[in-house]
Design a protein around this motif. Structure first.
Motif, PDB file in Angstrom:
ATOM      1  N   ALA C 145       5.253  15.666  14.764  1.00 49.34           N
ATOM      2  CA  ALA C 145       5.874  15.894  16.071  1.00 49.34           C
ATOM      3  C   ALA C 145       7.374  15.674  15.983  1.00 49.34           C
ATOM      4  N   ARG C 146       8.118  16.379  16.858  1.00 51.05           N
ATOM      5  CA  ARG C 146       9.565  16.233  16.829  1.00 51.05           C
ATOM      6  C   ARG C 146       9.954  14.849  17.319  1.00 51.05           C
ATOM      7  N   LYS C 147      10.727  14.204  16.508  1.00 58.44           N
ATOM      8  CA  LYS C 147      11.057  12.811  16.770  1.00 58.44           C
ATOM      9  C   LYS C 147      11.872  12.634  18.054  1.00 58.44           C
ATOM     10  N   THR C 148      12.765  13.571  18.354  1.00 62.09           N
ATOM     11  CA  THR C 148      13.646  13.393  19.509  1.00 62.09           C
ATOM     12  C   THR C 148      12.876  13.135  20.791  1.00 62.09           C
ATOM     13  N   ARG C 149      11.769  13.846  20.950  1.00 57.07           N
ATOM     14  CA  ARG C 149      11.021  13.698  22.193  1.00 57.07           C
ATOM     15  C   ARG C 149      10.347  12.343  22.293  1.00 57.07           C
ATOM     16  N   LEU C 150       9.880  11.856  21.155  1.00 58.05           N
ATOM     17  CA  LEU C 150       9.289  10.523  21.163  1.00 58.05           C
ATOM     18  C   LEU C 150      10.338   9.500  21.554  1.00 58.05           C
ATOM     19  N   LEU C 151      11.522   9.657  20.977  1.00 58.48           N
ATOM     20  CA  LEU C 151      12.603   8.723  21.266  1.00 58.48           C
ATOM     21  C   LEU C 151      12.995   8.797  22.733  1.00 58.48           C
ATOM     22  N   ALA C 152      13.033  10.015  23.256  1.00 63.19           N
ATOM     23  CA  ALA C 152      13.398  10.177  24.660  1.00 63.19           C
ATOM     24  C   ALA C 152      12.430   9.406  25.547  1.00 63.19           C
TER      25      ALA C 152
ATOM     26  N   LEU E  61      25.660   4.633  16.896  1.00 67.24           N
ATOM     27  CA  LEU E  61      25.863   3.352  17.562  1.00 67.24           C
ATOM     28  C   LEU E  61      24.977   3.228  18.807  1.00 67.24           C
ATOM     29  N   ILE E  62      25.020   4.215  19.670  1.00 68.39           N
ATOM     30  CA  ILE E  62      24.229   4.051  20.893  1.00 68.39           C
ATOM     31  C   ILE E  62      22.742   4.167  20.596  1.00 68.39           C
ATOM     32  N   ASN E  63      22.385   4.930  19.594  1.00 62.99           N
ATOM     33  CA  ASN E  63      20.979   4.962  19.199  1.00 62.99           C
ATOM     34  C   ASN E  63      20.506   3.593  18.728  1.00 62.99           C
ATOM     35  N   MET E  64      21.384   2.901  18.015  1.00 64.66           N
ATOM     36  CA  MET E  64      21.000   1.563  17.540  1.00 64.66           C
ATOM     37  C   MET E  64      20.907   0.587  18.700  1.00 64.66           C
ATOM     38  N   ILE E  65      21.837   0.701  19.642  1.00 60.40           N
ATOM     39  CA  ILE E  65      21.777  -0.208  20.789  1.00 60.40           C
ATOM     40  C   ILE E  65      20.486   0.022  21.574  1.00 60.40           C
ATOM     41  N   ALA E  66      20.123   1.285  21.734  1.00 59.22           N
ATOM     42  CA  ALA E  66      18.915   1.597  22.495  1.00 59.22           C
ATOM     43  C   ALA E  66      17.645   1.349  21.688  1.00 59.22           C
ATOM     44  N   GLY E  67      17.814   0.925  20.450  1.00 63.62           N
ATOM     45  CA  GLY E  67      16.638   0.610  19.635  1.00 63.62           C
ATOM     46  C   GLY E  67      15.932   1.838  19.104  1.00 63.62           C
ATOM     47  N   LEU E  68      16.608   2.978  19.056  1.00 62.41           N
ATOM     48  CA  LEU E  68      15.957   4.206  18.601  1.00 62.41           C
ATOM     49  C   LEU E  68      16.014   4.367  17.099  1.00 62.41           C
ATOM     50  N   ILE E  69      17.044   3.804  16.474  1.00 63.88           N
ATOM     51  CA  ILE E  69      17.025   3.767  15.008  1.00 63.88           C
ATOM     52  C   ILE E  69      17.278   2.334  14.587  1.00 63.88           C
ATOM     53  N   PRO E  70      16.653   1.940  13.489  1.00 64.79           N
ATOM     54  CA  PRO E  70      16.746   0.539  13.078  1.00 64.79           C
ATOM     55  C   PRO E  70      18.128   0.216  12.523  1.00 64.79           C
ATOM     56  N   VAL E  71      18.556  -1.028  12.701  1.00 65.32           N
ATOM     57  CA  VAL E  71      19.811  -1.462  12.085  1.00 65.32           C
ATOM     58  C   VAL E  71      19.468  -1.981  10.697  1.00 65.32           C
ATOM     59  N   ASP E  72      20.443  -1.914   9.803  1.00 65.35           N
ATOM     60  CA  ASP E  72      20.203  -2.475   8.471  1.00 65.35           C
ATOM     61  C   ASP E  72      20.381  -3.988   8.486  1.00 65.35           C
ATOM     62  N   GLU E  73      21.414  -4.396   9.164  1.00 59.04           N
ATOM     63  CA  GLU E  73      21.709  -5.825   9.261  1.00 59.04           C
ATOM     64  C   GLU E  73      22.364  -6.083  10.604  1.00 59.04           C
ATOM     65  N   GLY E  74      22.421  -7.350  10.977  1.00 58.14           N
ATOM     66  CA  GLY E  74      23.127  -7.721  12.194  1.00 58.14           C
ATOM     67  C   GLY E  74      22.200  -7.764  13.386  1.00 58.14           C
ATOM     68  N   GLU E  75      22.771  -8.126  14.557  1.00 57.95           N
ATOM     69  CA  GLU E  75      21.921  -8.220  15.726  1.00 57.95           C
ATOM     70  C   GLU E  75      22.599  -7.649  16.957  1.00 57.95           C
ATOM     71  N   ILE E  76      21.745  -7.188  17.872  1.00 56.83           N
ATOM     72  CA  ILE E  76      22.218  -6.637  19.137  1.00 56.83           C
ATOM     73  C   ILE E  76      21.505  -7.423  20.240  1.00 56.83           C
ATOM     74  N   LEU E  77      22.289  -8.111  21.084  1.00 57.72           N
ATOM     75  CA  LEU E  77      21.691  -8.983  22.103  1.00 57.72           C
ATOM     76  C   LEU E  77      22.011  -8.447  23.491  1.00 57.72           C
ATOM     77  N   PHE E  78      21.090  -8.678  24.415  1.00 57.72           N
ATOM     78  CA  PHE E  78      21.266  -8.145  25.770  1.00 57.72           C
ATOM     79  C   PHE E  78      21.325  -9.267  26.785  1.00 57.72           C
ATOM     80  N   ASP E  79      22.245 -10.138  26.640  1.00 63.60           N
ATOM     81  CA  ASP E  79      22.472 -11.180  27.630  1.00 63.60           C
ATOM     82  C   ASP E  79      21.168 -11.902  27.976  1.00 63.60           C
ATOM     83  N   GLY E  80      20.432 -12.276  26.931  1.00 67.82           N
ATOM     84  CA  GLY E  80      19.216 -13.049  27.150  1.00 67.82           C
ATOM     85  C   GLY E  80      17.939 -12.247  27.281  1.00 67.82           C
ATOM     86  N   LYS E  81      18.068 -10.963  27.595  1.00 67.67           N
ATOM     87  CA  LYS E  81      16.865 -10.145  27.725  1.00 67.67           C
ATOM     88  C   LYS E  81      16.419  -9.576  26.387  1.00 67.67           C
TER      89      LYS E  81
END
Ligand SMILES: Nc1ncnc2c1ncn2[C@@H]1O[C@H](COP(=O)(O)OP(=O)(O)OP(=O)(O)O)[C@@H](O)[C@H]1O
Ligand SMILES: Nc1ncnc2c1ncn2[C@@H]1O[C@H](COP(=O)(O)OP(=O)(O)OP(=O)(O)O)[C@@H](O)[C@H]1O
Ligand SMILES: [Mg+2]
Ligand SMILES: [Mg+2]
Lengths: 300, 267, 251, 251, 267
Positions: C145-152, E61-81
């Motif tokens: 499946a296309r990954k973008t949609r899952l991510l969305a 960057l924003i994909n990493m913040i939103a948790g859509l792609i994994p980070v290699d190292e480091g941490e992203i915190l959301f003010d306690g959440k």
């Protein structure tokens, strides 16, 4: 000189014994024939191969199937020998599961019965049960691939079965079933448990006989020698089953033997009995029309 | 219609011979009429900018010209040639999906040459020349899906430029490029056009860009798309930063904006 | 031209019959073994009109339908779950590929023991076989499946379950239909084989077997033809459902 | 964790054996009918180490490999061509679905006559069956291909043939591999069944048949296990090739 | 760093509490370092514009913040959440692929509400309000693949706005919109931000837009991405057309352009 090649369709069951004896004991070689064993399981592939002349001979072919083929294309299956089975020369038989009380076929009332597959076998089983006074509905009958017979008995899926050797011997040996009555055809179709039921035999194609009569003749001679050997030394002969057929080693010494007769040795009475058997299949509808069996016996 | 005095003397100017002639074009999508008996000519060797509101039918128009979607009615003629004889360059609006993900970026760029059966060595030579020309520094050994949006669009533009197409279609080709890259690619496009005189159709939502690059700006109205205006801008090339502050440029731009806003507010 | 599109399958039927006729006419095969189309269709006609074939046909339809329903009911959710985690799928892949590659007929003894000789065995073997094929396809559909949609969906806060049902299920639909169509054909094949080899008093397999034993070749081919046509029918059914629901494929 | 990924399939194997052991241990099935895993693996070990099973195994590998090669060689180009025109595909769909739904075993007699009694028959029946499955999948892969890429190639002046080989072929690859994996499993099943029911002097099917006739259940299950493992092996091979070549799926 | 006098008195201004805290973030793609020990804070209730060259790592960057792609190292915190507790609004750069083709446009827009288990009637009511608010006139009963590029992007923006997200990510959200629509959506975004104060991250290649909308502009350099500058722009909202000609705006914009061009030319 190069040996004459003969292609033989071989269904590795006990009734193929003459072929294995002739092969193993070098009877074919003696007559300057080199056979090629082509393993074909069951009647339809053998018949198909004979019709299209892919093989010259079938080591064993059920006579009903052979006659059926002859009706469609006369001369496809010319029998050079016949196998007889009855109460003494056991092959087809009713068995009952250990623990199911039955002394005669009559006692199978209410039983779940399995049958060897194919309309010929089922008709035969039903005819026998009818003769014993059971109507359809008094029992259930299901046909089942031969390979499943022992399994089904072990698992207790059925109470009784119309089965063939060597399955019956295996069941007895394992102690899961006992034979209720053998020689069913002889008894209920031919009217005498000791009568000869000519259920199968070795056959050649007309094409083979016509194009290479000399080779066919020598082949038949070797075959006759093997039949002779079996009839004279049954104990030694049965050892050939071990290597060539699916007969378990622990039953090979006890598995019943059937009788082999060359076509040329059949008496007029034998032929009548043979015809009667085939006629019966016509009345039950297994064969579509009457056929003269003597036309398809091949002597040299 | 704005007439500028810059045209060559002697009636119709030479490059005005129609390269693409559209007559009576009609197109519907599920009963929504996009084009209804649309007539339009694209003169040979001109750069036409198409400007119009979202969904007015800009992509549909160039897709129909390129033969990618069927017309319902009407005909599109190519100055005597058959559609199949024409080599198009095309930057798709959805450049991401138009790249081949199984080919590395460089092979994507060279693919049109492969189609033309250009030998391997020459292909490499031409792509290297293009890369040098454009001063591209990104790693083209990667696959498209390993690139950023802008990088993918750049690859897509390079794929369109590597051949010398007869007609070049650019459907919002700079939408994902960064500020610097956009300016740079505009200049490149101007240079290519000046050198080759390829008939070009550019769809852009950036009016400055549209006017800056164009010989003529086609202003489309919303459904069914009509020619709201077909504005001439004849300033000599190369145009430069200075052009942007010339009164003629500002006038044409303002006029286009006027027409556009009038059209949009009508719908 | 579009008007005639529903008639396109006819071309295939006609083509098949023409080749068949030529094979018979040119005596490529002995006429006893391959009867002419006319003879076969005559047997088919007779069999379907009051003959036993009609009844056998319905029996097979019924068994196949039940087994594909069971198979789909198990394979669809399971396939989506397995497909949603590649590592999970890899860990059970052996079992799936293993059983897909063992002949169902070799499994008869076991199923026979578990389910008895009745319809249950046939239906369960067929359902098992079809289940594996559907499972395999659904899982692959989900994995590709296309990954973008899952991510969305994920970023909108959809739970794992929601992503499964709202996105993965739909993303895998085109592949799922391929699986269903493969599955129903396989189920039909297994049902027919089971009717041939484990005791049955009806069904197309029974008819094929009996005709084979009696060398009634026209009857046998009539039964085979009925089975093939039935398979096409089932496939067509799924195709129509797919057309109705999966409007977006390739877009 | 990634380091252990190649070991994931082991989980499936172990799971299978655990369930099997429980079935035996809990006497769900008579032990004569379902031997214990130990007995079976002992039979497998003996058979593979100098026993006849090893030879039979190789024979089956060889037949399956040949048939899948033939099937792929026919189905890949044909599938792409058929898939490239939906109307063309619809016109032959009947024949494809028809034959996919007829049991190959019912076709044995016909193939026997066409190809003779030797290996050719088995291989050709298996190739025929696998070919249909691959064809079906390839054609579908092509039909569901993303249209934009086809258009891109078309507008660059690619000829119909070029579009077929450069775009459609590649677009359909993920689906093609699913087809190949389905096909190789089917080919293996048909080969084994043919070895059982047409008759053969070697091959895993022969071994299953013989063990069944002799009622050597451990031997039978050893042969079945070998067949299943072989199927997994073939699947794994295709999977690895796919991983190597189809890097873009879902992206 | 540009300090403007507009900040509230009393040291650190109130909205400066970090909503997202990024520490020691590292990310590599096949050995190409995109981020190396990157530190960055997004203050709560601010609108951050991210501006940088193609491929510098904005989407990553924003994909990493939103948790859509994994980070290699480091941490992203959301003010306690926790990440999973946060509701994001997200307009993807590849908006085309992020829409669900099996849902009609309207259902795509309402989908986030469905995820939140908002009842059907309320869903409809909210979407109707949004449509009215934005004055959208296109037919939303169609499927995404039946729409033009700009229409798809509009649907994508509407999908992000229909919920009240805690953090809103906009990755080049107006790239395919027409001139009028772009201006209009900018105003809408400004209004939404003013009304809700949602922490927002906007990626844009249009510097004017980036500054116009931002509290702060994050200028990124090319690989590995570094904070080239983090420019404050504190003009009061609502900002209008007039803002664009205010000296402060022009100064900030010019400064950003300077930094950007210096960074680009370095690479
Ligand atoms: N496959 C389709 N089915 C139905 N309607 C469609 C289809 N493709 C396009 N449309 C409609 O046709 C109209 C024109 O679309 P087109 O893509 O040409 O617009 P555009 O001018 O390129 O817009 P944009 O600037 O947003 O790219 C739009 O209203 C769109 O909704
Ligand atoms: N999956 C991937 N594999 C390898 N490299 C990748 C991958 N995704 C992104 N990259 C690389 O990472 C870098 C950052 O990509 P990103 O998409 O974040 O750029 P961006 O700043 O959003 O650019 P743009 O303005 O073009 O959208 C780019 O150089 C890109 O080539
Ligand atoms: Mg467009
Ligand atoms: Mg980006």
């Amino acid at each position: 000189a190069a040996q004459d090649k003969v292609k033989v369709g071989v269904f590795p069951v006990a009734s193929t014994l003459p072929y294995f004896v002739a092969l193993d004991r070098g009877f074919f070689k003696e007559t300057n024939i080199e056979v090629e064993t082509i393993r074909l399981i069951g009647g339809p592939p053998n018949v198909a191969a004979m019709i299209s002349n892919q093989i010259d001979a079938a080591a064993v072919l059920v006579t009903i199937e052979g006659m059926n083929a002859n009706l469609k294309k006369p001369g496809v299956a010319m029998y050079i020998s016949l196998n007889s089975q009855n109460k003494t020369y056991q092959m087809e038989q009713f068995v009952v599961r250990k623990g199911f009380e039955a002394k005669t076929l009559k006692d199978l009332k209410g039983a779940k019965i399995m049958s060897a597959p194919g309309p010929a076998n089922v008709t035969m089983a039903k005819a026998a049960l009818a003769a014993a006074g059971l109507k359809e509905g008094d029992y259930t009958i299901d046909q089942l691939d031969m390979g499943q017979h022992v399994n089904a008995m072990v698992a207790g899926t059925f109470d009784a079965g119309y089965t063939l050797e060597p399955n019956a011997s295996t069941m007895r040996k394992m102690g899961v079933a006992t034979t209720l009555e053998a020689g069913v055809i002889a008894h209920y179709v031919l009217g005498n448990p000791e009568a000869d039921a000519y259920v199968g035999g070795g056959a050649l194609t007309s094409e083979f006989i016509k194009t290479r009569p000399d080779v066919a003749k020598r082949f038949t001679a070797a075959w006759a020698k093997a039949v002779d050997f079996i009839n004279k030394n049954p104990k030694e002969a049965r050892q050939h089953l071990l290597k060539n057929t699916f007969t378990p080693p622990d039953v090979v010494d006890t598995v019943p033997m059937i009788k082999y007769v060359m076509a040329k040795d059949l008496t007029a009475k034998d032929k009548q009995v043979y015809q009667k058997f085939i006629d019966f299949s016509v009345t039950t509808g297994t064969l579509p029309e009457k056929i003269d069996v003597t036309k398809y016996l091949q002597t040299f | 219609m704005l007439e500028t005095p810059a045209g060559p003397p002697g009636g119709t100017p030479a490059p005005e011979r129609a390269h693409v002639t559209i007559r009576g074009l009609s197109k519907r999508f599920n009963n929504v009429v996009i084009y209804d008996k649309f007539d339009f000519d694209i003169p040979r060797g001109t750069l036409i900018s198409v400007f119009g509101p979202n969904g007015c039918g800009k992509s549909t128009l160039i897709n129909m010209i390129a033969g990618l979607i069927p017309v319902d009615e009407g005909e599109i003629l190519f100055d005597g040639k058959k559609l199949s004889e024409i080599k198009f360059g095309y930057v798709f609006q959805n450049y991401r999906e138009a790249l081949f993900p199984w080919l590395r970026a460089i092979d994507n760029i060279e693919y049109p040459l492969k189609v033309m059966q250009v030998p391997n060595v020459e292909r490499r030579a031409r792509s290297e020349k293009l890369i040098a020309n454009l001063g591209v520094k990104i790693d083209l050994k990667r696959y498209p899906y390993e690139m950023s949006g802008g990088q993918q669009q750049l690859v897509s533009i390079m794929r369109a430029l590597i051949v010398e197409p007869e007609i070049l279609f650019l459907d919002e080709p700079f939408s994902a490029l960064d500020y610097e890259m956009t300016l740079f690619m505009r200049e490149q496009l101007q240079r290519v056009f000046q050198e080759t005189g390829t008939t070009t159709v550019l769809v852009s939502h950036d009016l400055e860009e549209a006017v800056y690059l164009a010989d003529r700006v086609l202003l489309l109205s919303r459904h069914p798309a009509l020619v709201a205006d077909y504005v001439r801008y004849d300033d000599a090339r190369p145009r430069t930063d200075a052009t942007l502050s010339e009164p003629e440029f500002i006038r044409v731009k303002a006029h286009c904006l006027d027409v556009f806003q009038r059209e949009v507010r009508k719908g | 031209m579009k008007r005639f599109d529903p008639l396109l399958p006819i071309i295939g039927v006609v083509g098949l019959i023409v080749i068949w006729s030529f094979a018979v006419w040119g005596q490529v095969v002995d006429p006893v073994l391959l009867p002419s189309p006319t003879k076969t269709f005559w047997a088919l006609w007779k069999g379907m009109n009051g003959g036993a074939l009609g009844f056998d046909f319905l029996k097979t339809v019924q068994r196949t339908a039940i087994s594909i329903l069971i198979a789909a009911a198990i394979a669809l959710p399971l396939g989506i779950v397995l497909g949603s985690s590649e590592r999970l799928y890899r860990s059970v892949e052996f079992v799936i590929d293993f059983f897909r590659s063992t002949p169902a007929s070799a499994m008869f003894p076991l199923f026979l023991v578990l389910f008895g000789v009745g319809d249950k065995t046939k239906i369960s073997v067929a359902a098992f076989g079809a289940m594996l094929v559907i499972l395999f396809n659904v899982a692959y559909g989900v994995m590709n499946a296309r990954k973008t949609r899952l991510l969305a969906a994920k970023v909108m806060g959809a739970s794992r379950l929601r992503v499964l049902t709202d996105v993965m299920l739909l993303e895998s639909l085109p592949q799922t239909f391929i699986g269903l169509r493969n599955g129903v054909s396989l189920a039909l094949v297994i049902i027919v084989v089971a009717e041939m080899f484990i005791g049955s008093t009806d069904g197309l397999g029974h008819r094929v077997f009996e005709a084979q034993q009696l060398f009634e070749m026209p009857d046998m081919y009539a039964a085979i033809f009925a089975a093939g046509a039935l398979g096409y029918g089932f496939n067509l059914l799924f195709l129509l459902v797919e057309r109705r629901f999966v409007h977006w494929s390739g877009k």
